[in-house]
Design an enzyme around this catalytic site. Structure first.
Site, PDB file in Angstrom:
ATOM      1  N   HIS A  50       0.862  -1.178   0.000  1.00 28.36           N
ATOM      2  CA  HIS A  50       0.000   0.000   0.000  1.00 28.36           C
ATOM      3  C   HIS A  50       0.895   1.223   0.000  1.00 28.36           C
ATOM      4  CE1 HIS A  50      -3.757   2.234   0.756  1.00 28.36           C
ATOM      5  NE2 HIS A  50      -2.957   3.091   1.387  1.00 28.36           N
ATOM      6  N   CYS A  51       0.718   2.074  -1.021  1.00 30.45           N
ATOM      7  CA  CYS A  51       1.596   3.229  -1.195  1.00 30.45           C
ATOM      8  C   CYS A  51       0.877   4.500  -0.746  1.00 30.45           C
ATOM      9  CB  CYS A  51       2.029   3.357  -2.659  1.00 30.45           C
ATOM     10  SG  CYS A  51       3.127   4.760  -2.963  1.00 30.45           S
ATOM     11  N   PRO A  52       1.369   5.192   0.282  1.00 34.17           N
ATOM     12  CA  PRO A  52       0.709   6.428   0.726  1.00 34.17           C
ATOM     13  C   PRO A  52       0.836   7.567  -0.278  1.00 34.17           C
ATOM     14  CG  PRO A  52       2.768   6.086   1.920  1.00 34.17           C
ATOM     15  CD  PRO A  52       2.516   4.838   1.136  1.00 34.17           C
ATOM     16  N   ASN A  73      -2.038   6.922  -2.403  1.00 33.14           N
ATOM     17  CA  ASN A  73      -3.243   6.634  -1.613  1.00 33.14           C
ATOM     18  C   ASN A  73      -4.024   5.476  -2.224  1.00 33.14           C
ATOM     19  OD1 ASN A  73      -5.135   6.931   0.464  1.00 33.14           O
ATOM     20  ND2 ASN A  73      -6.382   8.372  -0.716  1.00 33.14           N
TER      21      ASN A  73
END
Length: 345
Positions: free
Chosen positions: A149-151, A154
């Site tokens: 999951h890449c912030p 998002n």
């Protein structure tokens, strides 16, 4: 219920802060380079503007696709039937729950297991996890071929948008490298007091520093993901090797460098550099290299298992092109392989 719902909404809102930050930096870089540097103050060659806009468009396009492509989820066939689900929820013993899962998974194309050899099941989503599928706590869903999951986008990076993510890294690196390279001469003039005393010189200063900083961070991440693509691994699998019927194998999904690349970018090379979906397969089943329990046993030709769910055309092509494969009998999901036997994963 109300406080938790409000908290969840706040978390979703705050999750967009990194994306907004990147968007603002990109907009400022466009203004500083095109308006302040190229138009208002300095005589920049037209070819610079042309290449800048080309890299800018490809960068924004791939970034947009990475952010707004919905993660792929397991299909309905991986959900427990209503009766089995009720029995599973009422059952308190883990052994009995596993028996229910083994029966439900007997007709599913599953080759990976938990570390203990059990069926991979998500209690949150109430689905049997397909191979390479994992639950994302941030997205609160099971994601096919989940990478991470890449912030900064998002979003969960997985089967549906992994190619877009790779292209986003590539074009952002090209974008930053181009800005740093073309601004360098003006950056040097800034320190030698050869630039006109206008606000443009401060844009030049910050353009170079920001572009160089992002270059360093993106280059390391991009190099790492290129290595993962070449090995046909996800970030999760790089840290925790997938477990098959014959045990864990970090190279279980590796088909060779060229075929690994084709798994992500597809068969048609003309689409490789475009952020359009061309990845092979459906995200539910993946061709695997064949792992033997006895390394000294001779290898014989393999025949696909007819009882499993059919692989896609591209996956069958990958399997049929293998030069060194081993024969595997069709083994039901609820029967572990015998010692010394070869099995197709």
């Amino acid at each position: 219920m109300a406080p938790s719902h409000v908290l969840r909404c706040c978390q979703r809102g705050l999750a967009w802060i990194p994306v907004i930050f990147i968007a603002l930096v990109v907009c400022w870089s466009y203004y500083a380079y095109v308006v302040q540097l190229c138009i208002c103050e300095y005589d920049v060659p037209l070819v610079y503007l042309t290449f800048f806009h080309l890299s800018f468009v490809m960068f924004v396009w791939s970034y947009w696709k990475t952010i707004f492509t919905k993660p792929a989820n397991p299909s309905k066939e991986f959900c427990l039937p209503k009766a089995e689900k009720e029995r599973y929820e009422k059952e308190e013993r883990p052994e009995s729950q596993q028996e229910i899962l083994w029966r439900a998974a007997s007709n599913l194309p599953l080759y990976t297991r938990t570390g203990a050899g059990a069926i991979r099941y998500c209690d949150r989503c109430q689905v049997v996890k397909p191979d390479r599928c994992h639950h994302c706590s941030a997205c609160d869903m099971c994601v096919l071929k989940m990478d991470h999951h890449c912030p900064w986008v998002n979003n969960c990076v997985g089967f549906s948008n992994y190619k877009f993510f790779i292209l986003f890294l590539a074009y952002s690196l090209v974008y930053c490298l181009f800005i740093a390279a073309t601004v360098l001469q003006y950056f040097i003039k800034f320190w030698t007091n050869e630039l006109n005393d206008t606000q443009a010189k401060f844009h030049v200063l910050f353009l170079f520093f920001v572009a160089a900083m992002f270059c360093i961070s993106i280059l390391s991440l991009f190099s790492y993901h290129l290595w993962l693509v070449g090995k046909n691994r996800s970030t999760i699998e790089a840290f925790r090797a997938p477990v098959f019927r014959t045990g864990s194998d970090k190279n279980g999904f590796s088909l060779g460098f060229r075929k690994n690349i084709a798994q992500v970018f597809g068969d048609q090379k003309k689409y490789w550099l475009l952020p359009v979906f061309t990845s092979q397969g459906d995200g539910l089943t993946f061709p695997t290299r064949l792992v033997s329990a006895d390394a000294e046993q001779a290898a014989v030709p393999v025949h696909p298992e007819p009882s499993k769910s059919p692989l896609s055309e591209s996956q069958n092509r990958l399997l049929n092109n293998e030069q060194h494969v081993v024969n595997a009998e069709d083994v039901p999901a609820d029967h572990p392989p015998k010692s010394g036997e070869f099995r197709q994963l």
